[in-house]
Design a protein around this motif. Sequence first.
Motif, PDB file in Angstrom:
ATOM      1  N   ARG A 633    -118.878  97.119  -0.547  1.00  0.00           N
ATOM      2  CA  ARG A 633    -118.217  96.889  -1.751  1.00  0.00           C
ATOM      3  C   ARG A 633    -116.826  96.368  -1.637  1.00  0.00           C
ATOM      4  NH1 ARG A 633    -114.451 100.416  -3.797  1.00  0.00           N
ATOM      5  NH2 ARG A 633    -114.107 100.617  -5.975  1.00  0.00           N
ATOM      6  N   PRO A 634    -116.426  95.438  -2.375  1.00  0.00           N
ATOM      7  CA  PRO A 634    -114.984  94.938  -2.301  1.00  0.00           C
ATOM      8  C   PRO A 634    -114.064  95.750  -2.860  1.00  0.00           C
ATOM      9  CG  PRO A 634    -116.392  94.091  -4.007  1.00  0.00           C
ATOM     10  CD  PRO A 634    -117.405  94.961  -3.421  1.00  0.00           C
ATOM     11  N   PRO A 635    -112.754  95.843  -2.391  1.00  0.00           N
ATOM     12  CA  PRO A 635    -111.903  96.616  -3.033  1.00  0.00           C
ATOM     13  C   PRO A 635    -111.685  96.380  -4.277  1.00  0.00           C
ATOM     14  CG  PRO A 635    -111.086  95.382  -0.923  1.00  0.00           C
ATOM     15  CD  PRO A 635    -112.370  95.089  -1.268  1.00  0.00           C
ATOM     16  N   ASN A 636    -111.494  97.622  -5.190  1.00  0.00           N
ATOM     17  CA  ASN A 636    -111.246  97.500  -6.627  1.00  0.00           C
ATOM     18  C   ASN A 636    -109.987  96.614  -7.208  1.00  0.00           C
ATOM     19  OD1 ASN A 636    -110.695  98.172  -9.408  1.00  0.00           O
ATOM     20  ND2 ASN A 636    -111.936  99.995  -9.128  1.00  0.00           N
ATOM     21  N   ALA A 637    -110.376  95.550  -7.762  1.00  0.00           N
ATOM     22  CA  ALA A 637    -109.083  94.424  -7.948  1.00  0.00           C
ATOM     23  C   ALA A 637    -108.288  94.866  -9.292  1.00  0.00           C
ATOM     24  CB  ALA A 637    -109.819  93.173  -8.220  1.00  0.00           C
ATOM     25  N   GLU A 638    -108.736  96.083  -9.870  1.00  0.00           N
ATOM     26  CA  GLU A 638    -107.782  96.472 -10.940  1.00  0.00           C
ATOM     27  C   GLU A 638    -106.359  96.227 -10.412  1.00  0.00           C
ATOM     28  OE1 GLU A 638    -107.122 100.236 -14.135  1.00  0.00           O
ATOM     29  OE2 GLU A 638    -109.196 100.216 -12.774  1.00  0.00           O
ATOM     30  N   LYS A 639    -105.668  95.738 -11.249  1.00  0.00           N
ATOM     31  CA  LYS A 639    -104.095  95.816 -10.917  1.00  0.00           C
ATOM     32  C   LYS A 639    -103.395  96.873 -11.583  1.00  0.00           C
ATOM     33  CE  LYS A 639    -103.644  91.021  -9.633  1.00  0.00           C
ATOM     34  NZ  LYS A 639    -102.908  89.815  -9.897  1.00  0.00           N
ATOM     35  N   THR A 640    -103.288  97.948 -10.558  1.00  0.00           N
ATOM     36  CA  THR A 640    -102.542  99.149 -10.954  1.00  0.00           C
ATOM     37  C   THR A 640    -100.880  99.411 -10.616  1.00  0.00           C
ATOM     38  OG1 THR A 640    -103.203 100.242  -9.051  1.00  0.00           O
ATOM     39  CG2 THR A 640    -104.658 100.261 -11.056  1.00  0.00           C
ATOM     40  N   GLY A 641    -100.320  98.221 -10.072  1.00  0.00           N
ATOM     41  CA  GLY A 641     -99.130  98.583  -9.668  1.00  0.00           C
ATOM     42  C   GLY A 641     -99.049  99.130  -8.258  1.00  0.00           C
ATOM     43  N   VAL A 642     -97.953  99.659  -7.743  1.00  0.00           N
ATOM     44  CA  VAL A 642     -98.024 100.691  -6.813  1.00  0.00           C
ATOM     45  C   VAL A 642     -96.842 101.753  -7.024  1.00  0.00           C
ATOM     46  CG1 VAL A 642     -98.544  98.759  -5.085  1.00  0.00           C
ATOM     47  CG2 VAL A 642     -96.274  99.255  -5.757  1.00  0.00           C
ATOM     48  N   PRO A 643     -97.175 102.895  -6.292  1.00  0.00           N
ATOM     49  CA  PRO A 643     -96.144 103.974  -6.513  1.00  0.00           C
ATOM     50  C   PRO A 643     -94.723 103.654  -5.518  1.00  0.00           C
ATOM     51  CG  PRO A 643     -97.755 104.714  -4.804  1.00  0.00           C
ATOM     52  CD  PRO A 643     -98.219 103.058  -5.097  1.00  0.00           C
ATOM     53  N   TYR A 644     -93.952 104.567  -5.340  1.00  0.00           N
ATOM     54  CA  TYR A 644     -92.641 104.277  -4.985  1.00  0.00           C
ATOM     55  C   TYR A 644     -92.404 105.257  -3.559  1.00  0.00           C
ATOM     56  CZ  TYR A 644     -90.922 100.551  -7.680  1.00  0.00           C
ATOM     57  OH  TYR A 644     -90.636  99.324  -8.299  1.00  0.00           O
ATOM     58  N   ILE A 645     -91.568 104.932  -2.700  1.00  0.00           N
ATOM     59  CA  ILE A 645     -90.935 105.593  -1.436  1.00  0.00           C
ATOM     60  C   ILE A 645     -89.635 105.615  -1.447  1.00  0.00           C
ATOM     61  CG2 ILE A 645     -93.279 104.949  -0.212  1.00  0.00           C
ATOM     62  CD1 ILE A 645     -91.823 103.095   1.305  1.00  0.00           C
ATOM     63  N   ALA A 646     -89.148 106.519  -0.774  1.00  0.00           N
ATOM     64  CA  ALA A 646     -87.646 106.452  -0.671  1.00  0.00           C
ATOM     65  C   ALA A 646     -87.304 107.442   0.446  1.00  0.00           C
ATOM     66  CB  ALA A 646     -86.848 107.369  -1.743  1.00  0.00           C
ATOM     67  N   ASN A 647     -86.048 107.177   1.161  1.00  0.00           N
ATOM     68  CA  ASN A 647     -85.434 107.933   2.368  1.00  0.00           C
ATOM     69  C   ASN A 647     -84.136 108.204   1.733  1.00  0.00           C
ATOM     70  OD1 ASN A 647     -88.006 107.408   3.384  1.00  0.00           O
ATOM     71  ND2 ASN A 647     -87.185 106.843   5.400  1.00  0.00           N
ATOM     72  N   PHE A 648     -83.781 109.629   1.806  1.00  0.00           N
ATOM     73  CA  PHE A 648     -82.587 110.039   1.656  1.00  0.00           C
ATOM     74  C   PHE A 648     -81.835 110.399   3.071  1.00  0.00           C
ATOM     75  CE2 PHE A 648     -81.515 110.496  -2.811  1.00  0.00           C
ATOM     76  CZ  PHE A 648     -82.759 109.967  -3.439  1.00  0.00           C
ATOM     77  N   ALA A 649     -80.679 110.061   3.493  1.00  0.00           N
ATOM     78  CA  ALA A 649     -79.690 110.406   4.617  1.00  0.00           C
ATOM     79  C   ALA A 649     -78.647 111.051   4.687  1.00  0.00           C
ATOM     80  CB  ALA A 649     -79.813 109.155   5.520  1.00  0.00           C
ATOM     81  N   GLU A 650     -78.217 112.005   5.457  1.00  0.00           N
ATOM     82  CA  GLU A 650     -76.991 112.636   5.540  1.00  0.00           C
ATOM     83  C   GLU A 650     -76.635 112.126   6.882  1.00  0.00           C
ATOM     84  OE1 GLU A 650     -76.615 116.929   5.210  1.00  0.00           O
ATOM     85  OE2 GLU A 650     -74.435 116.886   5.095  1.00  0.00           O
ATOM     86  N   VAL A 651     -75.540 111.587   6.914  1.00  0.00           N
ATOM     87  CA  VAL A 651     -74.966 111.345   8.501  1.00  0.00           C
ATOM     88  C   VAL A 651     -73.647 112.007   8.745  1.00  0.00           C
ATOM     89  CG1 VAL A 651     -75.941 109.089   8.237  1.00  0.00           C
ATOM     90  CG2 VAL A 651     -73.664 109.466   7.710  1.00  0.00           C
ATOM     91  N   GLU A 652     -73.177 111.974   9.992  1.00  0.00           N
ATOM     92  CA  GLU A 652     -71.818 112.617  10.509  1.00  0.00           C
ATOM     93  C   GLU A 652     -71.295 111.337  11.425  1.00  0.00           C
ATOM     94  OE1 GLU A 652     -70.279 116.879  11.307  1.00  0.00           O
ATOM     95  OE2 GLU A 652     -70.984 115.815  13.455  1.00  0.00           O
ATOM     96  N   VAL A 653     -70.207 110.880  10.992  1.00  0.00           N
ATOM     97  CA  VAL A 653     -69.684 109.681  11.560  1.00  0.00           C
ATOM     98  C   VAL A 653     -68.185 110.423  12.586  1.00  0.00           C
ATOM     99  CG1 VAL A 653     -68.688 107.225  11.867  1.00  0.00           C
ATOM    100  CG2 VAL A 653     -70.308 108.214  10.356  1.00  0.00           C
ATOM    101  N   ASP A 654     -68.343 110.196  13.934  1.00  0.00           N
ATOM    102  CA  ASP A 654     -67.093 110.534  14.740  1.00  0.00           C
ATOM    103  C   ASP A 654     -66.330 109.280  14.659  1.00  0.00           C
ATOM    104  OD1 ASP A 654     -65.216 110.999  16.506  1.00  0.00           O
ATOM    105  OD2 ASP A 654     -66.539 112.375  17.721  1.00  0.00           O
ATOM    106  N   THR A 655     -65.166 109.469  13.808  1.00  0.00           N
ATOM    107  CA  THR A 655     -64.033 108.213  13.755  1.00  0.00           C
ATOM    108  C   THR A 655     -63.340 108.187  14.929  1.00  0.00           C
ATOM    109  OG1 THR A 655     -62.452 109.670  12.688  1.00  0.00           O
ATOM    110  CG2 THR A 655     -64.073 108.602  11.434  1.00  0.00           C
TER     111      THR A 655
END
Length: 788
Positions: A633-655
């Motif tokens: 079976r070929p992949p379903n060609a119905e165009k549904t867009g895509v969902p989203y991903i994200a990354n959140f970061a907390e950093v500490e910088v030694d100045t």
Amino acid sequence: MTPPRPYTPRVARKFIGAYRPRIDALEKASGKVQFVDDITLKSRFPGMLYAKVMRSPYAHARIKSIDASLAEQLPGVKAVLTCKDPEVSSLKPTSAGWTDGVDTVSYERMMWRHFRDRRVLGDRACWATDEVGAVVAAESEQIAEEALRLIKVEWEVLPFVLDPMEAMKPGAPVIHPEIAPRNILPKDAVGGSDVFVDKGDVDKGFARAEVVIEAVSVHHNATQASLDNWCCLVDWKSDKLTVMSNSYEADQTRMHISQMLGLPINKVRVISSYVGGQFGRGDTGDQPFFLFTALLSKKTGRPVKFRHSRRESFHDSRQPAIYTGKAGAKKDGTITSMYFKSIGNSGAYADHTMFALKFAPTEITEVALAHIPNVRMESYGVYTNKLPACMMRGVGNSQFNLIFGHVVDMLAEKLGMDPIDLALKNFGHEWGGLPDKSLKAVLGEGARRIGWRAKRHKPGAGPVYDRVKKRGVGFSFHPAWHAEWQEARRGEIRVRITVNPDCSVVLDAPTVETGTGSNTCNVLGCAEALGFLGIGPGDIVWPHTVDTETSLKDCVQTDSAVSYLQSEVVAHAAREVKRRLLEKAAALIKAKPEDLDIAGGRVYRKAAPAKGMTVRDIFRKGDMLPVVVEMGRPPNAEKTGVPYIANFAEVEVDTSTGRTQVLKLVVLNDCGTVMYASGAEAQQIGGQVMGLGEALTEEIIYDEATGVPLNFNWIDYKIATMADMPDIDPALLEVWRGAGEYGACGIGEGTLTCTPRAVLNAVYNAIGVRIDDIPVKPEKVLKALGKA
């Protein structure tokens, strides 16, 4: 480590989406799984020889003459091939990337047919350590290496260039004059022209904007760092050639070897078993070493093994890119125009350079920038004398996200907006409205988990810890990778289900398992779809070896798509299994198939559920033949867009030292449907080793005077270790939905894409000055702070 919080499935299912061990967990944890280097032993292949190839000591050079007579006389040496031998010199120019793994293609249909810049064992070296000139087969690797040292080569050392900006200038050394007289790759049918996206009127869009920002981001060329170095054994007996390898695209490898050596396809057999991680390395799977190893086997009449050392495994890398970005918006945050330009250092060979620089960004345009009225993208791939740049997990997307997240953060700051609000106001896919529900969900959940409202402050204006340490938070987001409609190029996805008389099942869903857990997704999908048999995953056998002579065509584990593509076909095949079982039962029960149903391994009359018999009894009282359903079976060609991903970061910088420490990462994926929760979270967490390594520590260093790479080892090339890992909080969501039974999308490919930009934005929030290039080394931080 934050304990994972189980996600909430949209639809309750018995096996799909489960938290459970992988189907191969025990084998792998106990060391029983055999990889190609374990299988291709001399004890199994008496007479096996070892191949070693000559590598250029110069960044750019030509072989004027070569004399292998001393090497040929060394005891233990069985064959030497050089660039002067007709079976070598007659091979066609080629590319190592005929396909990105999605489909099987011929020589004529290779993806980048204008960039056939590789010669097998050619007489011209285009980067230091390039495979060039000669290859030896001997009784041991040590003898082969010694023989290489005995080959006399007269080199013509040529001027070289490492920097793409320098390579573009008139008078620069030219690497492949027949393809790119100025080192700039010409336009091609797949990637398009230099300006490859030009929507609306970008200049008018900027003229109408009330706020405009410009930014620069520089992404380096990290290595894929696969544990399982390239390895193959070729046995060419009479007219048939058998290859055992860790290629993850077995069918394409067969096509490549067949066409380059002029053999009928049925005379080439490729066998691939488990692969110890590939991370994009296998997308340049049309490697010359398959060909010269085969020629050595033909010449000696013995099986020949070739494998890379760790140093040789630095063979290609992520495509580096210098991006500039510009965005204009009205004061209410409506973006009127965006422009992106990239210059990519292709290194010595083009392979999939333009996939990263043009193909992937074009996809991003339709699934993230669809609501921006004016968009222009421009790119230049440039040959230099560095190692080839190419495919790596998150290809093209990681580089683009580094500038994309930069532009969003800068524009929001200039507008006085929260960047989350700016993102929701502007970005979404072509088949959806604003705000995008998936984007809203991942950003909202990420903000909540990182403590965005409480921890975010004006750049550099947060509290100080231990007198010199500053903290900040940042994020980046991206369209997910990939949904089913984006895999149409694959053609039919084929599976075969065999239900035995005892209701045990063999699932032939061929794919080379690279460590992603897609095989577990397939088995869970099969158990779910065959739930009417009353069986579970433990009743299903999944053959792990792909053999082009006996298997169905393999579904290549690229784009993180196998996890759902094969399961979608399995769902259809399971319906056919049920139909055939009902036909068998109807004859025994004396009823019409449509009057029967199956549940819990038992066939019964719909009108009288108490009357029936087990499926096992149906087999035993019948012909005892298993039910075998093979379906494509070929992949379903119905165009549904895509969902989203994200990354959140907390950093500490030694100045005081410039050291950046990531304290926490929140990794969010809207999966459509979570196919296998334990595996998905493993991808989210494992991907951060690569993402943080690229952001903070990994970098290939060259001797600028000679062009020789200096750190092709895992001591000086610093991959992040467990000790470098922060608190990682993986979050799985089911908001968007694609087509088909499950409507899932891939996640493994993109889990690292947002990490470097999230870290850079957090560093800016911490110290108040921006750093435009990765890795964020201490000296860059100190320089940005005016302390170096």
